[in-house]
Motif scaffolding. Structure first.
Motif, PDB file in Angstrom:
ATOM      1  N   TRP A 243     -10.130 -45.415  -2.411  1.00  0.00           N
ATOM      2  CA  TRP A 243     -10.034 -44.068  -3.011  1.00  0.00           C
ATOM      3  C   TRP A 243      -8.638 -43.818  -3.567  1.00  0.00           C
ATOM      4  CZ3 TRP A 243     -12.533 -41.750   2.001  1.00  0.00           C
ATOM      5  CH2 TRP A 243     -13.910 -42.038   1.997  1.00  0.00           C
ATOM      6  N   SER A 244      -7.607 -44.286  -2.872  1.00  0.00           N
ATOM      7  CA  SER A 244      -6.251 -44.005  -3.363  1.00  0.00           C
ATOM      8  C   SER A 244      -5.940 -44.834  -4.606  1.00  0.00           C
ATOM      9  CB  SER A 244      -5.214 -44.243  -2.264  1.00  0.00           C
ATOM     10  OG  SER A 244      -5.230 -45.588  -1.858  1.00  0.00           O
ATOM     11  N   HIS A 245      -6.712 -45.894  -4.836  1.00  0.00           N
ATOM     12  CA  HIS A 245      -6.591 -46.661  -6.081  1.00  0.00           C
ATOM     13  C   HIS A 245      -7.549 -46.157  -7.156  1.00  0.00           C
ATOM     14  CE1 HIS A 245      -4.495 -50.031  -3.852  1.00  0.00           C
ATOM     15  NE2 HIS A 245      -3.781 -49.889  -4.937  1.00  0.00           N
ATOM     16  N   PHE A 246      -8.269 -45.089  -6.880  1.00  0.00           N
ATOM     17  CA  PHE A 246      -9.283 -44.538  -7.790  1.00  0.00           C
ATOM     18  C   PHE A 246     -10.338 -45.601  -8.140  1.00  0.00           C
ATOM     19  CE2 PHE A 246      -5.626 -41.802  -8.306  1.00  0.00           C
ATOM     20  CZ  PHE A 246      -6.170 -40.541  -8.381  1.00  0.00           C
ATOM     21  N   GLU A 247     -10.630 -46.469  -7.181  1.00  0.00           N
ATOM     22  CA  GLU A 247     -11.702 -47.447  -7.407  1.00  0.00           C
ATOM     23  C   GLU A 247     -13.035 -46.748  -7.175  1.00  0.00           C
ATOM     24  OE1 GLU A 247     -11.211 -50.913  -4.963  1.00  0.00           O
ATOM     25  OE2 GLU A 247      -9.217 -51.291  -5.791  1.00  0.00           O
ATOM     26  N   ALA A 248     -13.991 -46.974  -8.070  1.00  0.00           N
ATOM     27  CA  ALA A 248     -15.252 -46.236  -7.970  1.00  0.00           C
ATOM     28  C   ALA A 248     -16.431 -47.154  -8.281  1.00  0.00           C
ATOM     29  CB  ALA A 248     -15.228 -45.063  -8.942  1.00  0.00           C
ATOM     30  N   ALA A 249     -17.596 -46.726  -7.837  1.00  0.00           N
ATOM     31  CA  ALA A 249     -18.818 -47.488  -8.099  1.00  0.00           C
ATOM     32  C   ALA A 249     -19.259 -47.271  -9.552  1.00  0.00           C
ATOM     33  CB  ALA A 249     -19.912 -47.016  -7.150  1.00  0.00           C
ATOM     34  N   LYS A 250     -20.052 -48.195 -10.051  1.00  0.00           N
ATOM     35  CA  LYS A 250     -20.586 -48.039 -11.414  1.00  0.00           C
ATOM     36  C   LYS A 250     -21.661 -46.957 -11.396  1.00  0.00           C
ATOM     37  CE  LYS A 250     -20.003 -52.975 -12.488  1.00  0.00           C
ATOM     38  NZ  LYS A 250     -18.862 -53.042 -13.348  1.00  0.00           N
ATOM     39  N   LYS A 333      -7.782 -40.220 -12.310  1.00  0.00           N
ATOM     40  CA  LYS A 333      -7.543 -41.421 -13.121  1.00  0.00           C
ATOM     41  C   LYS A 333      -8.793 -42.294 -13.151  1.00  0.00           C
ATOM     42  CE  LYS A 333      -2.622 -41.882 -11.984  1.00  0.00           C
ATOM     43  NZ  LYS A 333      -2.540 -40.751 -11.066  1.00  0.00           N
ATOM     44  N   ASN A 334      -8.754 -43.277 -14.033  1.00  0.00           N
ATOM     45  CA  ASN A 334      -9.751 -44.359 -14.062  1.00  0.00           C
ATOM     46  C   ASN A 334     -11.189 -43.879 -14.201  1.00  0.00           C
ATOM     47  OD1 ASN A 334      -7.544 -45.907 -13.655  1.00  0.00           O
ATOM     48  ND2 ASN A 334      -8.117 -46.644 -11.612  1.00  0.00           N
ATOM     49  N   GLU A 359      -5.205 -33.802 -22.301  1.00  0.00           N
ATOM     50  CA  GLU A 359      -4.181 -33.513 -21.302  1.00  0.00           C
ATOM     51  C   GLU A 359      -4.296 -34.424 -20.085  1.00  0.00           C
ATOM     52  OE1 GLU A 359      -2.552 -29.489 -19.213  1.00  0.00           O
ATOM     53  OE2 GLU A 359      -4.023 -29.229 -20.795  1.00  0.00           O
ATOM     54  N   SER A 360      -5.543 -34.787 -19.752  1.00  0.00           N
ATOM     55  CA  SER A 360      -5.769 -35.600 -18.545  1.00  0.00           C
ATOM     56  C   SER A 360      -5.377 -37.059 -18.751  1.00  0.00           C
ATOM     57  CB  SER A 360      -7.244 -35.543 -18.146  1.00  0.00           C
ATOM     58  OG  SER A 360      -8.034 -36.278 -19.076  1.00  0.00           O
ATOM     59  N   GLY A 361      -5.379 -37.510 -19.983  1.00  0.00           N
ATOM     60  CA  GLY A 361      -5.091 -38.919 -20.245  1.00  0.00           C
ATOM     61  C   GLY A 361      -6.291 -39.820 -19.992  1.00  0.00           C
ATOM     62  N   LEU A 362      -7.434 -39.239 -19.625  1.00  0.00           N
ATOM     63  CA  LEU A 362      -8.639 -40.052 -19.406  1.00  0.00           C
ATOM     64  C   LEU A 362      -9.176 -40.509 -20.756  1.00  0.00           C
ATOM     65  CD1 LEU A 362     -10.396 -37.785 -16.748  1.00  0.00           C
ATOM     66  CD2 LEU A 362      -9.242 -39.955 -16.313  1.00  0.00           C
ATOM     67  N   SER A 363      -9.746 -41.723 -20.780  1.00  0.00           N
ATOM     68  CA  SER A 363     -10.211 -42.241 -22.071  1.00  0.00           C
ATOM     69  C   SER A 363     -11.646 -41.788 -22.351  1.00  0.00           C
ATOM     70  CB  SER A 363     -10.133 -43.769 -22.078  1.00  0.00           C
ATOM     71  OG  SER A 363     -10.931 -44.270 -21.047  1.00  0.00           O
ATOM     72  N   LEU A 364     -11.873 -41.357 -23.573  1.00  0.00           N
ATOM     73  CA  LEU A 364     -13.218 -40.956 -23.982  1.00  0.00           C
ATOM     74  C   LEU A 364     -14.025 -42.199 -24.347  1.00  0.00           C
ATOM     75  CD1 LEU A 364     -12.558 -37.788 -26.182  1.00  0.00           C
ATOM     76  CD2 LEU A 364     -13.922 -37.890 -24.092  1.00  0.00           C
ATOM     77  N   ALA A 365     -15.199 -42.312 -23.734  1.00  0.00           N
ATOM     78  CA  ALA A 365     -16.047 -43.480 -24.009  1.00  0.00           C
ATOM     79  C   ALA A 365     -16.785 -43.318 -25.335  1.00  0.00           C
ATOM     80  CB  ALA A 365     -17.049 -43.669 -22.871  1.00  0.00           C
ATOM     81  N   ALA A 366     -16.858 -42.100 -25.846  1.00  0.00           N
ATOM     82  CA  ALA A 366     -17.560 -41.847 -27.113  1.00  0.00           C
ATOM     83  C   ALA A 366     -17.076 -40.514 -27.667  1.00  0.00           C
ATOM     84  CB  ALA A 366     -19.072 -41.790 -26.859  1.00  0.00           C
ATOM     85  N   GLU A 367     -17.356 -40.289 -28.916  1.00  0.00           N
ATOM     86  CA  GLU A 367     -17.005 -39.000 -29.524  1.00  0.00           C
ATOM     87  C   GLU A 367     -17.812 -37.876 -28.860  1.00  0.00           C
ATOM     88  OE1 GLU A 367     -14.913 -37.691 -31.980  1.00  0.00           O
ATOM     89  OE2 GLU A 367     -13.945 -39.581 -31.422  1.00  0.00           O
ATOM     90  N   PRO A 368     -17.201 -36.741 -28.566  1.00  0.00           N
ATOM     91  CA  PRO A 368     -17.960 -35.615 -28.003  1.00  0.00           C
ATOM     92  C   PRO A 368     -19.045 -35.144 -28.970  1.00  0.00           C
ATOM     93  CG  PRO A 368     -15.593 -35.247 -27.823  1.00  0.00           C
ATOM     94  CD  PRO A 368     -15.770 -36.447 -28.687  1.00  0.00           C
ATOM     95  N   VAL A 369     -20.121 -34.619 -28.401  1.00  0.00           N
ATOM     96  CA  VAL A 369     -21.224 -34.119 -29.237  1.00  0.00           C
ATOM     97  C   VAL A 369     -21.517 -32.670 -28.855  1.00  0.00           C
ATOM     98  CG1 VAL A 369     -23.622 -34.430 -29.937  1.00  0.00           C
ATOM     99  CG2 VAL A 369     -22.240 -36.436 -29.341  1.00  0.00           C
ATOM    100  N   GLU A 370     -21.654 -31.820 -29.858  1.00  0.00           N
ATOM    101  CA  GLU A 370     -21.945 -30.411 -29.610  1.00  0.00           C
ATOM    102  C   GLU A 370     -23.136 -29.999 -30.480  1.00  0.00           C
ATOM    103  OE1 GLU A 370     -18.740 -27.659 -30.465  1.00  0.00           O
ATOM    104  OE2 GLU A 370     -19.257 -26.536 -28.660  1.00  0.00           O
TER     105      GLU A 370
END
Ligand code: FEO
Length: 396
Positions: A243-250, A333-334, A359-370
């Motif tokens: 958790w402290s490495h922000f490792e997560a399940a798929k 993160k991550n 602001e978060s620095g998280l990467s977007l996997a795709a363009e947002p859709v509205e």
């Protein structure tokens, strides 16, 4: 509480369960309660390690007296000053005359600010040893896990680590105190909810604490919340390390804000498309219904995060705004991030979610859709592409 439990030679668990408090820190729900663990060493010298929250004190002092059996209390070791553990410090000082308080300079500053106590102190640092007779205690300064003064106490003799908040979990102890007396899996969700909401912001300091523990043999982990880990301490250590490495399940957590169901419909469609693209762990939450602490815990669990918001007064929905603010505060993160929403006037939900993403620095996997208005098969088509890109990022 009417019992104390021996942890090992001359060391006793004298904690309490709190099932009455609704909100920990007056913010985090305690549906399964919480334990405040305190420990007593009855050796040639005697030492109490951390106290409890005074809302749950009950017959705490009497239990200590019973174990001391007429002997004085020599030391009170304070690993952490948050009042869920320091709640009984003043009553211990008043009751056990002459008890010496063990902490560090930052601990003493808070002690003075809380109770005006400034004498009979033993200042510990990373080099100090407190010799109780059979047990020899050393101290590890572990600031910000979870307050600046936080430290751990380590018993060199029986290799017990009194870790404070680190390696702790929400959830009252229901009969079993040790990991081999209960089902550790039952505690995983509550341990992760505790970690992600209380300690997660300080993940880099948790990693520093792990570095400090390198080369120190630990047979038992005795935290201030949740089970005492004497058979498989590696379970909780692995969880905290991951958790402290922000490792997560798929997998993907989809959290939506919807007033009249349009954004909710998109969430369901998107989940189906993610499934068709091979994602097997998908959770959908309504931000208005599930407490933010559970949302944050689920976000910690999976590597994909999808946030959807309707427009609300040209902004995102207020509860979604609260969630994104909390995620910024934590420094998430991550995550593979995707955003979506719908509107009926001129938008604002997705635009502000995009600001959060930046602001978060998280990467977007795709363009947002509205979507404007109600979703139709035609309007939903862009989500096929979004789901494909997000699924690829999650599964790669
Ligand atoms: Fe369990 Fe930071 O107190």
């Amino acid at each position: 509480m009417h019992y104390s439990v021996q942890v090992c030679n001359k060391i006793y668990w004298i904690g309490v369960n709190d099932r009455r408090k609704r909100l920990f820190e007056n913010i985090w729900p305690l549906e399964r309660g919480v334990s405040y663990n305190s420990y007593l060493v009855v050796d040639e010298k005697t030492a109490l390690i951390d106290t409890i929250d005074n809302v749950a004190s009950g017959n705490y002092v009497e239990r200590i007296e019973q174990l001391l059996n007429g002997r004085p209390l020599d030391y009170l070791i304070i690993n952490h000053m948050e009042p869920d553990h320091s709640g009984e410090v003043k009553s211990i000082v008043d009751h056990f005359k002459g008890v010496k308080l063990v902490g560090n300079t930052k601990t003493f500053k808070i002690i003075e600010a809380y109770w005006g106590i400034a004498e009979n102190l033993f200042e510990a640092d990373d080099c100090s040893i407190l010799d109780l007779g059979y047990h020899k205690l050393k101290f590890l300064m572990t600031p910000w896990v979870h307050w600046p003064e936080t430290m751990m106490t380590y018993d060199i003799t029986d290799q017990v680590l009194f870790s404070g908040d680190a390696f702790g979990a929400f959830g009252a102890l229901e009969g079993g105190v040790f990991d081999d007396e209960l089902d550790p899996v039952y505690f995983e969700d509550e341990a992760r909810r505790y970690y992600s909401n209380i300690v997660g912001k300080y993940s880099n300091m948790v990693q520093k604490a792990f570095t400090k523990l390198e080369g120190i043999p630990v047979r038992t982990i005795a935290p201030t919340h949740g089970p005492v880990w004497r058979s498989n301490p590696s379970i909780i250590m692995d969880w905290y390390n991951r958790w402290s490495h922000f490792e997560a399940a798929k997998g993907a957590v989809i959290i939506y804000a919807s007033m009249y169901g349009n954004t909710e419909d998109i969430a369901d469609y998107l989940a189906r498309k993610l499934c068709e693209n091979g994602v097997r762990s998908i959770r959908i939450f309504d931000v208005s219904k599930t407490h933010i602490s559970y949302l944050i815990s689920e976000i910690w669990k999976f590597n994909g995060l999808v946030l959807g918001s309707c427009a609300y007064n040209s902004q995102m929905f207020p509860l979604m705004e609260q969630l994104t603010r909390e995620l910024l505060h934590i420094g998430l993160k991550n995550k593979h991030l995707a955003l979506f929403g719908s509107y009926s006037w001129n938008g604002g939900g997705v635009k502000n979610l995009a600001k959060f993403a930046e602001e978060s620095g998280l990467s977007l996997a795709a363009e947002p859709v509205e979507i404007y208005g109600k979703p139709t098969p035609q309007k939903l088509l862009p989500f096929d592409t979004l789901a494909k890109s997000l699924a690829k990022s999650i599964l790669e």
